[in-house]
Scaffold this active site. Sequence first.
Site, PDB file in Angstrom:
ATOM      1  CB  SER A 104      -5.217  -8.942  36.445  1.00 28.04           C
ATOM      2  OG  SER A 104      -5.224  -8.047  37.526  1.00 28.04           O
ATOM      3  CG  ASP A 121     -10.242 -10.452  42.312  1.00 24.84           C
ATOM      4  OD1 ASP A 121      -9.353  -9.944  43.021  1.00 24.84           O
ATOM      5  OD2 ASP A 121     -10.099 -10.646  41.093  1.00 24.84           O
ATOM      6  CG  HIS A 178      -6.610 -11.210  41.466  1.00 20.85           C
ATOM      7  ND1 HIS A 178      -7.448 -10.411  40.721  1.00 20.85           N
ATOM      8  CD2 HIS A 178      -5.390 -11.115  40.885  1.00 20.85           C
ATOM      9  CE1 HIS A 178      -6.762  -9.853  39.731  1.00 20.85           C
ATOM     10  NE2 HIS A 178      -5.516 -10.255  39.815  1.00 20.85           N
TER      11      HIS A 178
END
Length: 725
Positions: free
Chosen positions: A573, A659, A693
């Site tokens: 991320s 995501d 995610h």
Amino acid sequence: MTDPASSTTAETPAGPPVAARRPVTTEHHGRTRTDDFDWLRDKESPEVLAHLEAENAWTEQRTAHLAALRDAVFGEIKARTRETDLSVPTRVREHWYYGRSFEGREYGASCRVPVRGPDDWTPPRPAEDATPDQPALPGEEVLLDLDVLARGHDFFSLGGSTITPDGTLLAYAVDVVGDERYTIRFKDLASGDLLDDVIEGTLGGGTWDRSGEHLYYTTVDESWRADKVWRHRLGTTQADDELVFHETDGRFWVGCGRTRSDRFLVVASGSKTTSEYHVLDADAPELGLRVFAPREEGVEYSVEHAVLAGEDRFLVLHNATGPDFELAVTPAEPTPRAQWVALLPHDPAIRLEDVDAFAGHLVVHQRSNGLTQLRILELDPESPTGVGDYLVEFDEEVYTVGSGANPRFDQPTVRLGYVTMAVPSSVYDYDVRTRELTLLKQAPVLGGYDREDYEEHRLWATSADGEQVPISLVVRRDARAGGQPVPLHLYAYGAYELSTDPSFSIARLSLLDRGAAFAIAHVRGGGELGRRWYDDGKLAHKQHTFDDFVACARHLVESGWTTADRLVGEGGSAGGLLIGAVANQAPEAFAGLVAQVPFVDPLTSMLDATLPLTVTEYDEWGNPEADADAYDAIAAYSPYDNVGAHPYPRILAETSLHDTRVLYVEPAKWVARLRAVGVDADVLLKIEMSAGHGGVSGRYQAWKDRAFTLAWILDVLGLAEVSPT
């Protein structure tokens, strides 16, 4: 779901996918920017989906030689894990609650049994070998069987569950897509039947009011910002729900909950730099929801209800007097900041992070010198300042400690969790009166694991500006016999003031037992060394995050721990942005890099205020649409914009189609540009087609997913043919 570890293709790819260049030119602040691969963002396009499938096929082909190693690593994770297991029971009102997992099942179940009496604070010890059709404790009630709820879905996530104060109804939220938009349903625990009530499109779980007649929940706007709090009355439709609070400032998120005492319902509204709380007194509901203290730009605070010397009070944790926060006391009512009275004044050496209030004590979560700490303040019925102030202490040099499940206001003990990089996660009860720690459970590691086979270290690297950056490291003792360099896996995150504290991982043992070391670089942008550590790694100072990671890598080489040709970096991320940046800035420092759901196209994302999270992220990254300096700062480090015509280390990028936090298009574009511009760029893209995610759901699928990544890392480290010790 397409999985590069298992899928087959009709035709073997002759080479990596080549994305067509379709230039799109934009101009901001007089700067012109051309993006050749923006067309990849249309995930409904058959052409885009075909390209992503081709990426998976290429990744499958390039990693086919690792199939046996993947299977071996998955088998090692599985063999070391007690698959039929359960958590330590936690008392909530008149029941003990615990979770169960079962061999062969992906998800498990949540259960409860009645307490034995009002003074029953000793958790019962369930039978750990009970089969799925057997109760682990007499009188066991299965609340949710998650495997049953997950049937027929490629993806499943429980967003949260909550039980009414009288223990009769359960509200739970599920996501079966991966986009983190949950549906709440209600279960009658006496009959096992679902109520007709259904709430769609929520952020997660909910909060019951004290009567158990209303559920408060949160929804998001089109940019996936939590902006509304609603109240649902049982027996009505969602269309009848009452809007309780609406946050109109696009930088702010909202959430709601109850204080541990059950006295107050709180609605929190906050940006990255500013917060505001509203409170509803269950003893005086006619007063309505009232703001505790109006928001002031740059002032963050939180509110917790406590009883000090027999008087109701609010504890206010705030940064109005210093960046590392102070704990103050006020009356249990709206109070202007000028009347907040310090209980624990600001101390620049100690970052106060949270406070939990109980009937007889307070627990302060803090960190000092990069380590977490729990601070106990014993309360005295006669004195508002209490009678004790001390730390819960441990022997290890590097560890992580935190408060666990502590839902009861009147409980005499503190449930806490403790872990190091060599000591598995451990659950303790701490008796505040006797100051004794009782180990309730340590996560089992099967196969003869001995923590004495491993050594842990805290190292310090010097960054480009002279800042000392901590590193936490673990390695097998026999791997370092003679002090020779070893292959090393270096991880970092470095954003949002989120600290990457030392932790244990069964999957990591597959690296360690083949002779590799694992290290965490505690880079700026995180919160390990207090608020300044965060402030010095965001906005215009973001380059410090990347400098710190490179400095840690080079320190590990220069101090003899490893060599650059046997060093792999990893981040996910915002940590994936870190990986992308160092790939451009210091490619020679690494043999390989893993970027998971990576935020590698920050300039495009931060220029689009309609995307999820963009407006709320301005305080973290800057607003390049409105501010030329912010545009230039992001453009200077953006991984996608700075791909260069030079050699790159081997790169594995991993993402998910659904995501909502970091869109799949960012790594897809980045990989396409690395192949088009970089020299000898051996880069792979692995995309989960039915996940979000957090990646795949289900523990076995998650183990397989991690085994894929670890096998790739072991290959880069030169350990693919090495058997574990």
